[in-house]
Motif scaffolding. Sequence first.
Motif, PDB file in Angstrom:
ATOM      1  N   GLY A  42      -2.606   7.214  15.569  1.00  0.00           N
ATOM      2  CA  GLY A  42      -2.305   5.973  14.867  1.00  0.00           C
ATOM      3  C   GLY A  42      -3.401   5.609  13.876  1.00  0.00           C
ATOM      4  O   GLY A  42      -3.125   5.175  12.753  1.00  0.00           O
ATOM      5  N   MET A  43      -4.662   5.797  14.292  1.00  0.00           N
ATOM      6  CA  MET A  43      -5.782   5.518  13.389  1.00  0.00           C
ATOM      7  C   MET A  43      -5.746   6.448  12.182  1.00  0.00           C
ATOM      8  O   MET A  43      -5.974   6.023  11.053  1.00  0.00           O
ATOM      9  CB  MET A  43      -7.108   5.688  14.133  1.00  0.00           C
ATOM     10  N   MET A  44      -5.447   7.724  12.444  1.00  0.00           N
ATOM     11  CA  MET A  44      -5.399   8.694  11.352  1.00  0.00           C
ATOM     12  C   MET A  44      -4.268   8.349  10.382  1.00  0.00           C
ATOM     13  O   MET A  44      -4.449   8.409   9.164  1.00  0.00           O
ATOM     14  CB  MET A  44      -5.212  10.111  11.891  1.00  0.00           C
ATOM     15  N   SER A  45      -3.127   7.962  10.911  1.00  0.00           N
ATOM     16  CA  SER A  45      -2.003   7.590  10.064  1.00  0.00           C
ATOM     17  C   SER A  45      -2.348   6.386   9.191  1.00  0.00           C
ATOM     18  O   SER A  45      -2.081   6.390   7.984  1.00  0.00           O
ATOM     19  CB  SER A  45      -0.786   7.275  10.937  1.00  0.00           C
ATOM     20  N   SER A  46      -2.949   5.380   9.784  1.00  0.00           N
ATOM     21  CA  SER A  46      -3.339   4.186   9.027  1.00  0.00           C
ATOM     22  C   SER A  46      -4.364   4.525   7.950  1.00  0.00           C
ATOM     23  O   SER A  46      -4.275   4.035   6.820  1.00  0.00           O
ATOM     24  CB  SER A  46      -3.913   3.126   9.964  1.00  0.00           C
ATOM     25  N   ALA A  47      -5.327   5.375   8.296  1.00  0.00           N
ATOM     26  CA  ALA A  47      -6.358   5.772   7.326  1.00  0.00           C
ATOM     27  C   ALA A  47      -5.736   6.552   6.178  1.00  0.00           C
ATOM     28  O   ALA A  47      -6.102   6.359   5.012  1.00  0.00           O
ATOM     29  CB  ALA A  47      -7.442   6.599   8.012  1.00  0.00           C
ATOM     30  N   ALA A  48      -4.793   7.418   6.500  1.00  0.00           N
ATOM     31  CA  ALA A  48      -4.151   8.217   5.462  1.00  0.00           C
ATOM     32  C   ALA A  48      -3.340   7.328   4.518  1.00  0.00           C
ATOM     33  O   ALA A  48      -3.381   7.510   3.294  1.00  0.00           O
ATOM     34  CB  ALA A  48      -3.260   9.283   6.097  1.00  0.00           C
ATOM     35  N   VAL A  49      -2.613   6.381   5.062  1.00  0.00           N
ATOM     36  CA  VAL A  49      -1.825   5.462   4.231  1.00  0.00           C
ATOM     37  C   VAL A  49      -2.760   4.663   3.322  1.00  0.00           C
ATOM     38  O   VAL A  49      -2.503   4.498   2.121  1.00  0.00           O
ATOM     39  CB  VAL A  49      -0.961   4.523   5.108  1.00  0.00           C
ATOM     40  N   ALA A  50      -3.862   4.188   3.870  1.00  0.00           N
ATOM     41  CA  ALA A  50      -4.805   3.374   3.093  1.00  0.00           C
ATOM     42  C   ALA A  50      -5.513   4.180   2.011  1.00  0.00           C
ATOM     43  O   ALA A  50      -5.952   3.622   1.005  1.00  0.00           O
ATOM     44  CB  ALA A  50      -5.838   2.747   4.025  1.00  0.00           C
ATOM     45  N   ASN A  51      -5.610   5.499   2.204  1.00  0.00           N
ATOM     46  CA  ASN A  51      -6.346   6.343   1.261  1.00  0.00           C
ATOM     47  C   ASN A  51      -5.439   7.243   0.435  1.00  0.00           C
ATOM     48  O   ASN A  51      -5.878   8.282  -0.061  1.00  0.00           O
ATOM     49  CB  ASN A  51      -7.372   7.198   2.017  1.00  0.00           C
ATOM     50  N   GLY A  52      -4.181   6.890   0.307  1.00  0.00           N
ATOM     51  CA  GLY A  52      -3.272   7.652  -0.539  1.00  0.00           C
ATOM     52  C   GLY A  52      -2.873   9.007   0.023  1.00  0.00           C
ATOM     53  O   GLY A  52      -2.587   9.928  -0.734  1.00  0.00           O
TER      54      GLY A  52
END
Length: 101
Positions: A42-52
């Motif tokens: 979940g953290m990785m998904s959120s980070a990926a969304v936030a960073n394009g």
Amino acid sequence: MGVGTIVAVTAGAVGAVALAPVALGVLGFTSVGIASGSVAAGMMSSAAVANGGGVAAGSLVALLQSAGAAGLSGAATAAVAGAGAGAGAGVNRLARLLHRK
């Protein structure tokens, strides 16, 4: 510094260092990658969304995955031990305050 304080600080430092790899694994940061469906995922998904679409090098997710895969670096071990020692000292202080009442 009393013996009780020394014991509490030492136990906090050692306990934090010993439990850090366990905590990383429970969160999903494993030696073979991020576990599907985990907090780490979940953290990785959120980070990926936030960073394009990618996880930035040096981000919290990247650092935790690195620690989960390879273990804690010397600096990270020292930081975790320091935090654990501080927590041990705080618990000792709280116990002493509660014991006085």
